[in-house]
Design a protein around this motif. Structure first.
Motif, PDB file in Angstrom:
ATOM      1  N   GLY A  67      -5.997   2.459   3.388  1.00 25.87           N
ATOM      2  CA  GLY A  67      -6.247   1.347   2.638  1.00 25.87           C
ATOM      3  C   GLY A  67      -4.919   0.445   2.784  1.00 25.87           C
ATOM      4  O   GLY A  67      -3.782   0.895   2.732  1.00 25.87           O
ATOM      5  N   LEU A  68      -5.353  -0.927   2.507  1.00 22.86           N
ATOM      6  CA  LEU A  68      -4.286  -1.703   2.194  1.00 22.86           C
ATOM      7  C   LEU A  68      -4.097  -2.408   1.062  1.00 22.86           C
ATOM      8  O   LEU A  68      -5.341  -3.050   0.568  1.00 22.86           O
ATOM      9  N   ARG A  69      -3.034  -2.518   0.140  1.00 22.13           N
ATOM     10  CA  ARG A  69      -3.100  -3.307  -1.078  1.00 22.13           C
ATOM     11  C   ARG A  69      -2.127  -4.136  -0.985  1.00 22.13           C
ATOM     12  O   ARG A  69      -0.977  -4.042  -0.781  1.00 22.13           O
ATOM     13  N   ALA A  70      -2.381  -5.575  -1.313  1.00 23.13           N
ATOM     14  CA  ALA A  70      -1.299  -6.540  -1.688  1.00 23.13           C
ATOM     15  C   ALA A  70      -1.477  -7.176  -2.889  1.00 23.13           C
ATOM     16  O   ALA A  70      -2.571  -7.513  -3.337  1.00 23.13           O
ATOM     17  N   SER A  71      -0.215  -6.923  -3.822  1.00 22.38           N
ATOM     18  CA  SER A  71      -0.321  -7.306  -5.222  1.00 22.38           C
ATOM     19  C   SER A  71       1.111  -7.989  -5.457  1.00 22.38           C
ATOM     20  O   SER A  71       2.100  -7.817  -4.617  1.00 22.38           O
ATOM     21  N   VAL A 108       6.957 -10.146  -7.376  1.00 22.97           N
ATOM     22  CA  VAL A 108       7.550 -10.263  -5.894  1.00 22.97           C
ATOM     23  C   VAL A 108       6.183  -9.611  -5.128  1.00 22.97           C
ATOM     24  O   VAL A 108       5.673  -8.489  -5.639  1.00 22.97           O
ATOM     25  N   PRO A 109       5.899 -10.112  -4.096  1.00 23.97           N
ATOM     26  CA  PRO A 109       4.665  -9.705  -3.314  1.00 23.97           C
ATOM     27  C   PRO A 109       5.128  -8.123  -2.671  1.00 23.97           C
ATOM     28  O   PRO A 109       6.154  -7.821  -2.215  1.00 23.97           O
ATOM     29  N   VAL A 110       4.099  -7.375  -2.856  1.00 23.70           N
ATOM     30  CA  VAL A 110       4.250  -5.790  -2.375  1.00 23.70           C
ATOM     31  C   VAL A 110       2.929  -5.458  -1.581  1.00 23.70           C
ATOM     32  O   VAL A 110       1.611  -5.825  -2.134  1.00 23.70           O
ATOM     33  N   LEU A 111       3.358  -5.084  -0.535  1.00 20.92           N
ATOM     34  CA  LEU A 111       2.231  -4.439   0.451  1.00 20.92           C
ATOM     35  C   LEU A 111       2.019  -2.702   0.561  1.00 20.92           C
ATOM     36  O   LEU A 111       3.331  -2.329   0.550  1.00 20.92           O
ATOM     37  N   SER A 112       1.030  -2.255   0.209  1.00 14.32           N
ATOM     38  CA  SER A 112       1.037  -0.776   0.220  1.00 14.32           C
ATOM     39  C   SER A 112      -0.141  -0.280   1.291  1.00 14.32           C
ATOM     40  O   SER A 112      -1.095  -0.899   1.221  1.00 14.32           O
ATOM     41  N   ILE A 113       0.297   0.559   2.192  1.00 14.14           N
ATOM     42  CA  ILE A 113      -0.742   0.995   3.164  1.00 14.14           C
ATOM     43  C   ILE A 113      -0.856   2.575   3.024  1.00 14.14           C
ATOM     44  O   ILE A 113       0.321   3.237   3.213  1.00 14.14           O
ATOM     45  N   ARG A 114      -1.976   2.993   2.621  1.00 19.05           N
ATOM     46  CA  ARG A 114      -1.886   4.201   2.309  1.00 19.05           C
ATOM     47  C   ARG A 114      -2.798   5.235   3.192  1.00 19.05           C
ATOM     48  O   ARG A 114      -3.762   4.366   3.877  1.00 19.05           O
ATOM     49  N   ASP A 115      -2.808   6.198   3.295  1.00 14.30           N
ATOM     50  CA  ASP A 115      -3.966   7.260   3.949  1.00 14.30           C
ATOM     51  C   ASP A 115      -4.056   8.437   3.488  1.00 14.30           C
ATOM     52  O   ASP A 115      -3.242   9.041   2.613  1.00 14.30           O
ATOM     53  N   GLY A 138      15.120  -9.516   4.765  1.00 14.61           N
ATOM     54  CA  GLY A 138      15.639  -9.024   3.298  1.00 14.61           C
ATOM     55  C   GLY A 138      14.781  -8.424   2.525  1.00 14.61           C
ATOM     56  O   GLY A 138      14.969  -8.485   1.325  1.00 14.61           O
ATOM     57  N   TRP A 139      14.004  -7.671   2.905  1.00 20.63           N
ATOM     58  CA  TRP A 139      12.992  -6.988   2.252  1.00 20.63           C
ATOM     59  C   TRP A 139      13.426  -5.285   2.225  1.00 20.63           C
ATOM     60  O   TRP A 139      14.377  -5.063   3.004  1.00 20.63           O
ATOM     61  N   THR A 140      12.328  -4.582   1.468  1.00 26.02           N
ATOM     62  CA  THR A 140      12.748  -3.117   1.722  1.00 26.02           C
ATOM     63  C   THR A 140      11.423  -2.310   2.228  1.00 26.02           C
ATOM     64  O   THR A 140      10.236  -2.937   1.924  1.00 26.02           O
ATOM     65  N   VAL A 141      11.649  -1.174   2.699  1.00 23.99           N
ATOM     66  CA  VAL A 141      10.356  -0.350   3.033  1.00 23.99           C
ATOM     67  C   VAL A 141      10.774   0.961   2.458  1.00 23.99           C
ATOM     68  O   VAL A 141      11.785   1.308   2.688  1.00 23.99           O
ATOM     69  N   ASP A 142       9.877   1.766   2.009  1.00 20.60           N
ATOM     70  CA  ASP A 142       9.868   3.012   1.498  1.00 20.60           C
ATOM     71  C   ASP A 142       8.403   3.817   1.789  1.00 20.60           C
ATOM     72  O   ASP A 142       7.638   3.276   2.263  1.00 20.60           O
ATOM     73  N   VAL A 143       8.907   5.086   1.625  1.00 20.79           N
ATOM     74  CA  VAL A 143       7.738   5.907   2.123  1.00 20.79           C
ATOM     75  C   VAL A 143       7.673   7.197   1.123  1.00 20.79           C
ATOM     76  O   VAL A 143       8.680   7.576   0.525  1.00 20.79           O
ATOM     77  N   ALA A 144       6.263   7.596   0.547  1.00 19.46           N
ATOM     78  CA  ALA A 144       6.063   8.578  -0.251  1.00 19.46           C
ATOM     79  C   ALA A 144       4.861   9.594   0.420  1.00 19.46           C
ATOM     80  O   ALA A 144       3.978   9.053   1.089  1.00 19.46           O
ATOM     81  N   SER A 145       5.081  10.766   0.748  1.00 22.33           N
ATOM     82  CA  SER A 145       4.022  11.698   1.396  1.00 22.33           C
ATOM     83  C   SER A 145       4.048  12.997   0.810  1.00 22.33           C
ATOM     84  O   SER A 145       5.060  13.465   0.655  1.00 22.33           O
ATOM     85  N   THR A 203       1.960   7.211   1.898  1.00 21.20           N
ATOM     86  CA  THR A 203       1.926   5.698   1.461  1.00 21.20           C
ATOM     87  C   THR A 203       3.433   5.079   1.933  1.00 21.20           C
ATOM     88  O   THR A 203       4.388   5.568   1.268  1.00 21.20           O
ATOM     89  N   PHE A 204       2.959   3.947   2.529  1.00 24.45           N
ATOM     90  CA  PHE A 204       4.347   2.961   2.921  1.00 24.45           C
ATOM     91  C   PHE A 204       4.066   1.792   1.973  1.00 24.45           C
ATOM     92  O   PHE A 204       3.121   1.207   1.699  1.00 24.45           O
ATOM     93  N   ARG A 205       5.296   1.565   1.422  1.00 20.26           N
ATOM     94  CA  ARG A 205       5.460   0.057   0.636  1.00 20.26           C
ATOM     95  C   ARG A 205       6.305  -0.620   1.108  1.00 20.26           C
ATOM     96  O   ARG A 205       7.627  -0.269   1.495  1.00 20.26           O
ATOM     97  N   ILE A 206       6.178  -2.059   1.280  1.00 25.11           N
ATOM     98  CA  ILE A 206       6.706  -3.243   1.695  1.00 25.11           C
ATOM     99  C   ILE A 206       7.112  -4.080   0.595  1.00 25.11           C
ATOM    100  O   ILE A 206       6.149  -4.488   0.039  1.00 25.11           O
ATOM    101  N   VAL A 207       8.295  -4.128  -0.001  1.00 23.22           N
ATOM    102  CA  VAL A 207       8.750  -5.051  -1.135  1.00 23.22           C
ATOM    103  C   VAL A 207       9.408  -6.122  -0.710  1.00 23.22           C
ATOM    104  O   VAL A 207      10.510  -6.041   0.013  1.00 23.22           O
ATOM    105  N   MET A 208       8.699  -7.497  -0.720  1.00 25.12           N
ATOM    106  CA  MET A 208       9.170  -8.607  -0.270  1.00 25.12           C
ATOM    107  C   MET A 208      10.003  -9.199  -1.422  1.00 25.12           C
ATOM    108  O   MET A 208       9.836 -10.344  -1.974  1.00 25.12           O
ATOM    109  N   GLY A 209      11.240  -8.368  -1.667  1.00 22.81           N
ATOM    110  CA  GLY A 209      12.037  -8.891  -2.679  1.00 22.81           C
ATOM    111  C   GLY A 209      12.917 -10.287  -2.541  1.00 22.81           C
ATOM    112  O   GLY A 209      13.049 -10.913  -3.471  1.00 22.81           O
TER     113      GLY A 209
END
Length: 463
Positions: free
Chosen positions: A377-381, A386-393, A437-444, A451-457
């Motif tokens: 799944g991909l979620r953009a909110s 701040v826009p945040v993109l989440s890609i989970r599986d 200039g953004w950040t990317v993090d992961v939780a698994s 789940t990967f999150r891209i924070v367009m801070g």
């Protein structure tokens, strides 16, 4: 001590030291004057006479007092009965009578001569009209020698002393502090100069000593951190070259082997030849993909792509991507869902092609490591504006020991070591995201998914 503090100390000393030295000189002159005032040779005539006559009233004692006069002082003791009781001045003979006209004439001719009465006449003698009960002293102080300094010279000498000593004190202080500052500064600069020459010659294997805590020492520490960064960068590039050489050699060796087999006649029948050529074609495609990944990673490392940023509407940018991967997931018997909770006119400054490449890496990995029947799944909110993109599986997950290093170049986790490639996919994602200039993090969690999150801070979003 900071260089600024050292200079402040120098300036403060330049202001304060002259005043301290001048005050010390004035104090010494004052103490010297008091000492001279207590010297018997410098006692004033009136003070000397009064100090003796307070304890002597008889003629004999007056003669004794006159005999103890300071050197150079001439004195005549005029008794209360009109006779000269004691005399050291020629023309005034002891035991003779006093001639008032001679006394007045002597006073007119000698500016240094004066008449002194030690005390006021006693009241009883003055009231009865009798003679005064206290003697008179005719005193003459000889003129100063020709070489003796006048008052003007003394004042001038003391003024000069009051200026010379502070100037000498200031010179010594400024010289000492300046020598101390220059010595510390020179030691740090020479150490830094030697280090820069060694770095310029390609020698990075040394330690740079740091002395003190001033600005030059801080610069030296920064230079040493730069040296260590260069050491790490060269080591990283060496690992990069070794990894590229190893990963490129494997498909090339296979291609070479199958081509030699065909050329040696080991694949005479059409089916075998077709099989070998199909394998060569697959390895060529894999090699092309690896070279493409390598070019993209090097491009990220140079930073040239940052000049291609432009405002992009985020929601219309994401829709074609999720539609394409929804079809791919369906073919592979996996479900793909998406939720784009952004306004249509929300814009983000970015490189559209590279951001698409980063999302392809993340979504492709999610599909690859998710079993049949799983979901992606991909979620953009917006989170705090701040826009945040989440890609989970719901795939196999990433072991905890692999998480700290999954974004390192050429690193392959436990679950991806049998996959082809350089291990640059997530490193490229991190470079693209951080380059914006953004950040990317992961939780698994293993067996639960990733789940990967891209924070367009820091990339300003405008609507």
């Amino acid at each position: 001590m900071k260089l600024r503090s050292q200079l402040a100390l120098l300036v403060g000393g330049i202001v304060v030291v002259p005043f301290l030295v001048a005050a010390s000189v004035l104090m010494l002159q004052y103490l010297n004057a008091r000492s001279n005032a207590r010297d018997p040779e410098r006692i004033l005539p009136g003070d000397w006479i009064r100090s003796g006559t307070t304890r002597s009233d008889r003629v004999l004692e007056l003669r004794g007092l006159a005999g103890q006069r300071p050197p150079g002082m001439e004195v005549v003791v005029l008794g209360t009965d009109g006779t000269i009781e004691f005399s050291t001045i020629p023309g005034f003979v002891t035991g003779t009578g006093v001639d008032p006209a001679a006394v007045l004439e002597y006073l007119r001719e000698n500016d240094q001569a004066t008449l002194i009465r030690p005390r006021e006449p006693r009241q009883d003698a003055a009231s009865t009209g009798g003679p005064a009960s206290e003697p008179l002293f005719l005193v003459r102080i000889p003129p100063p020698p020709a070489g003796q300094p006048t008052m003007l010279r003394v004042i001038r000498s003391r003024v000069v002393e009051s200026m010379i000593y502070p100037a000498l004190g200031l010179l010594l202080f400024a010289s000492g502090v300046s020598f101390w500052i220059v010595r510390r500064f020179n030691r740090s600069v020479r150490s830094l100069e030697v280090a820069t020459r060694r770095v310029a010659d390609g020698d990075l294997d040394f330690s740079l000593p740091v002395h003190g805590d001033d600005e030059v020492s801080s610069l030296t520490r920064s230079f040493d951190r730069m040296r260590l960064s260069l050491v790490e960068e060269f080591a990283r590039r060496a690992r990069f070259i070794m990894g590229v050489s190893h990963d490129l050699r494997t498909p090339l060796t296979l291609i070479q082997g199958y081509v030699e087999a065909v050329s040696d006649g080991l694949a005479d029948d059409p089916d075998t030849r077709r099989k070998y050529l199909s394998i060569v074609q697959d390895k060529t495609r894999a090699l092309d993909g690896m070279v493409t990944d390598l070019i993209e990673f090097v491009r990220m490392d140079t930073g040239e792509w940052k000049t291609t940023h432009r405002p992009v509407r985020l929601a219309p940018f994401l829709r074609p991507i999720v539609q394409r991967y929804a079809e791919d997931a369906a073919i592979l018997r996996r479900s793909f869902g998406h939720a784009i909770e952004l306004s249509e006119d929300l814009e983000v400054s970015m490189d559209e092609a590279l951001m698409g490449r980063a999302l392809e890496n993340l979504i492709g990995n999610a599909i690859r490591y998710t079993a049949e029947g799983g979901s992606i799944g991909l979620r953009a909110s917006l989170e705090d504006g701040v826009p945040v993109l989440s890609i989970r599986d719901t795939g196999i997950g990433i072991p905890a020991e692999d998480l700290p290093r999954i974004f390192d170049p050429f690193y392959r986790g436990t679950n991806s070591r049998r996959e082809q490639g350089f291990g640059l996919g997530l490193a490229t994602v991190k470079s693209i995201v951080e380059g914006h200039g953004w950040t990317v993090d992961v939780a698994s969690e293993v067996g639960e998914g990733t789940t990967f999150r891209i924070v367009m801070g820091k990339g300003p979003a405008t609507a």
